[in-house]
Scaffold this motif. Structure first.
Motif, mmCIF file in Angstrom:
data_model
loop_
_atom_site.group_PDB
_atom_site.id
_atom_site.type_symbol
_atom_site.label_atom_id
_atom_site.label_comp_id
_atom_site.label_asym_id
_atom_site.label_seq_id
_atom_site.Cartn_x
_atom_site.Cartn_y
_atom_site.Cartn_z
ATOM 1 N N TYR A 150 0.876 -1.171 0.000
ATOM 2 C CA TYR A 150 0.000 0.000 0.000
ATOM 3 C C TYR A 150 0.917 1.225 0.000
ATOM 4 O O TYR A 150 1.328 1.716 1.061
ATOM 5 N N PRO A 151 1.262 1.716 -1.196
ATOM 6 C CA PRO A 151 2.372 2.658 -1.323
ATOM 7 C C PRO A 151 2.066 4.096 -0.936
ATOM 8 O O PRO A 151 2.975 4.871 -0.670
ATOM 9 N N TYR A 152 0.788 4.493 -0.937
ATOM 10 C CA TYR A 152 0.472 5.912 -0.762
ATOM 11 C C TYR A 152 0.547 6.387 0.679
ATOM 12 O O TYR A 152 0.588 7.572 0.954
ATOM 13 N N GLY A 153 0.541 5.477 1.624
ATOM 14 C CA GLY A 153 0.495 5.844 3.026
ATOM 15 C C GLY A 153 -0.914 5.710 3.562
ATOM 16 O O GLY A 153 -1.869 6.245 2.988
ATOM 17 N N VAL A 154 -1.072 4.972 4.649
ATOM 18 C CA VAL A 154 -2.389 4.756 5.243
ATOM 19 C C VAL A 154 -2.354 5.194 6.706
ATOM 20 O O VAL A 154 -1.292 5.333 7.321
ATOM 21 N N ALA A 155 -3.534 5.447 7.264
ATOM 22 C CA ALA A 155 -3.646 5.932 8.634
ATOM 23 C C ALA A 155 -3.373 4.817 9.634
ATOM 24 O O ALA A 155 -3.802 3.676 9.452
ATOM 25 N N GLY A 156 -2.666 5.169 10.704
ATOM 26 C CA GLY A 156 -2.381 4.185 11.735
ATOM 27 C C GLY A 156 -1.633 4.801 12.897
ATOM 28 O O GLY A 156 -1.531 6.027 13.017
ATOM 29 N N TYR A 157 -1.086 3.936 13.774
ATOM 30 C CA TYR A 157 -0.351 4.416 14.938
ATOM 31 C C TYR A 157 0.990 3.691 15.032
ATOM 32 O O TYR A 157 1.206 2.637 14.416
ATOM 33 N N PHE A 158 1.891 4.291 15.832
ATOM 34 C CA PHE A 158 3.253 3.777 15.977
ATOM 35 C C PHE A 158 3.427 3.219 17.384
ATOM 36 O O PHE A 158 3.091 3.864 18.372
ATOM 37 N N GLU A 159 3.969 1.997 17.453
ATOM 38 C CA GLU A 159 4.153 1.347 18.741
ATOM 39 C C GLU A 159 5.374 0.437 18.665
ATOM 40 O O GLU A 159 5.468 -0.421 17.785
ATOM 41 N N GLY A 160 6.317 0.630 19.582
ATOM 42 C CA GLY A 160 7.492 -0.224 19.648
ATOM 43 C C GLY A 160 8.323 -0.217 18.378
ATOM 44 O O GLY A 160 8.892 -1.256 18.015
ATOM 45 N N GLY A 161 8.404 0.927 17.713
ATOM 46 C CA GLY A 161 9.165 1.022 16.477
ATOM 47 C C GLY A 161 8.465 0.451 15.269
ATOM 48 O O GLY A 161 9.063 0.341 14.190
#
Length: 581
Positions: free
Chosen positions: A347-358
């Motif tokens: 999914y190359p365009y970038g999708v919404a999400g969160y960052f956890e543990g790197g």
């Protein structure tokens, strides 16, 4: 919570516009030296940051320009012809500009700005950025200088820098980002006998933090070759007195980009700084990652962290990959966007999400490779908001807002005003009220957007303009339209950007008149505060057949919104999607 002195002065001193509606509108101070004023964040004390654009009387440096060059002569003749097509006579010549007319004649100033804008990617011409950062209080909006410097060429600031203030903490610490100023230098290309003028700068972007005392702390990127890149999108004060800042940083250069630089940047035809700058015009020069800086109570950077990427690049994937953190809460959970890979599906365009543990984790199960989106905010109850869309053959389709509850792993798409209305959620408070903006016109090539409010659990969204009065205190149509909802506090005060019709001003700030001497008017953007009115009722402004959607479009009770305690202001931040510069 007690009102601060500043907050109370805003409530008492600004012009209220309520006539029985469920929200009272107060116009916030505008920057007098520009057409448009925006807000980007507010804290509990009522301290506001923002920006202004279409700056009046931008400085034009003509000292290096050859007015005999065919390029500028052709541009002038084309402009002269456009005047003649509307039966008007051009009010300046190139000789006038050579003698300083760009500082006194608005048409000449506008011509030169257009000429330079068309050559923004050419290092031989002056660079101008038509946007400044602002600090806004109860009575005025004042410029906040980030990285710009004074120069004799413009008799003041260079006005060549990007300026973005994005977030302000509960104790007045500001985060943002900007670019280095351009400076003028001469360089003799190999094989030439005459030196040429070039405009160069040291780096593309740097994150910055301002202490309440005005001290500037630059947030260095992890990788700084050829200038490097960093931005700061959000700041939170921690219980230990320190601060958490999230944003984006360069972490390297893809091999093919480095090879291109090595092959072309040899300091022969142009300065090395020009060659690097031209390659940085592409958003794919650096590998950029969502990034975090931790500062102690004295604003020393004590740690940094690469927050990660939603995939591991393969050996044959030489292009840059970009992730970014747009917001964080007090628990340190950062949200934003990243490209993502599930198995062999990219999914190359970038999708919404969160960052956890790197690591990056998307908010929803992805079904099509052309899905894209960004998370724009997260509250202290771990509920994030943002938008998702589809990018098919370069066209963004079916863009809708969502919220995601990290506690329950629950993803919910918000309702539309109508099917196909592109919608973006920008902010959420801890009580679960979400604001944003959405298209309100079905049949238009340039669909207008207006602000909305939504309560988690409801079945419809409400246009914020439906909660404002139909008429002003003089009985005229209400002069404001809420175009973007930016912030919502715990007491459901809303900070927004409204449009309003005002006297038209030219590039020097003068009021414009038509051929008959009548004042002309135009619509501009300005910041407003919407305060809940507990005794108000929704006005019925138009017959049902005139509405593009139901007037009472929200299912939630207005009284339930007003029943929440008046806490005045809680801090939140809006930074909408930005993949890179």
């Amino acid at each position: 919570m007690k009102h601060t002195v500043l907050a109370a002065s805003i409530l008492a001193g600004l012009s209220g516009q309520a006539l029985g509606a469920t929200y009272t509108l107060s116009e916030l101070p505008r920057f007098e030296g520009a057409k448009y004023t925006f807000i980007s964040d507010v804290n509990d004390k009522g301290e506001i940051i923002g920006a202004a654009s279409s700056i009046f009387n931008l400085p034009i440096d003509i000292s290096y320009i050859d007015f005999e060059d065919a390029d500028i002569k052709d541009a002038y003749e084309n402009t002269k012809d456009s005047y003649e097509t509307i039966d008007e006579e051009i009010s300046f010549t190139l000789e006038d500009i050579k003698n300083g007319a760009a500082a006194t004649n608005a048409d000449a100033n506008s011509f030169m700005l257009g000429f330079l804008s068309g050559r923004a990617n050419n290092a031989k011409y002056q660079k101008i950025q038509d946007r400044i950062a602002l600090n806004i209080d109860a009575v005025s909006a004042e410029e906040q200088v980030l990285f710009d410097v004074q120069t004799q060429d413009t008799n003041g600031l260079t006005r060549s820098v990007s300026n973005y203030l994005t977030s302000i903490s509960e104790d007045g610490v500001i985060a943002g980002w900007g670019s280095a100023p351009f400076s003028k230098t001469t360089f003799t290309p190999e094989g030439e006998s005459e030196a040429e003028t070039f405009f160069v700068r040291d780096w593309n972007s740097r994150g910055i933090v301002f202490s309440p005392q005005g001290e500037k702390i630059t947030l260095a990127p992890e990788f700084s070759e050829h200038g490097g890149f960093s931005i700061a999108n959000d700041i939170k004060k921690l219980d230990d007195g320190g601060y958490l800042v999230v944003g984006q940083s360069s972490v390297g250069i893809p091999e093919n980009r480095q090879n291109n630089y090595d092959e072309n940047c040899d300091d022969k035809d142009e300065p090395l700084a020009v060659c690097a700058w031209q390659r940085q015009l592409s958003s794919q020069f650096y590998d950029l990652r969502a990034f975090q800086w931790k500062l102690d109570e004295n604003f020393n950077v004590v740690s940094t962290a690469n927050l990660g990427l939603g995939l591991t690049p393969k050996d044959d994937e030489n292009d840059a990959f970009v992730s970014a953190a747009l917001a964080t809460n007090k628990s340190g959970i950062a949200v934003g966007y990243s490209p993502y890979r599930e198995g062999d599906d990219l999914y190359p365009y970038g999708v919404a999400g969160y960052f956890e543990g790197g690591q990056f984790k998307p908010f929803k199960t992805l079904e099509n490779w052309y899905e894209l989106g960004k998370a724009t905010d997260i509250n202290n109850n771990n509920i994030a908001v943002g938008y998702m869309a589809e990018n098919i053959r370069g066209s963004v389709l079916d863009q809708y807002a969502f919220y995601y509850d990290l506690n329950e792993d629950k993803y919910v798409q918000l309702p539309y005003f109508f099917k196909g209305s592109k919608t973006v959620a920008t902010d959420i408070n801890d009580a679960g009220y979400i604001i944003g903006q959405a298209e309100i016109e079905k049949n238009s090539s340039n669909r207008r957007r207006e602000g909305f409010i939504y309560k988690i659990g409801d079945t419809k969204i409400t246009n914020i303009n439906d909660l404002l009065p139909c008429k002003d205190s003089n009985g005229n149509n209400f002069p404001y339209t809420i175009a973007e909802a930016i912030k919502i506090t715990e007491s459901n005060h809303i900070y927004a950007i409204a449009t309003k019709t005002v006297e038209r001003r030219d590039r020097l700030g003068n009021i414009e008149k038509d051929s008959k001497g009548e004042i002309e008017y135009e619509s501009v953007t300005l910041p407003v505060l919407l305060t809940p009115n507990p005794n108000g009722e929704v006005d019925d402004c138009a017959p049902p057949e005139a509405e593009t959607y139901e007037r009472q479009s929200g299912s939630w009770s207005v009284l339930s919104l007003l029943a929440l305690p008046f806490v005045w202001l809680r801090r939140r931040k809006l930074t909408l999607a930005r993949s890179s510069s």
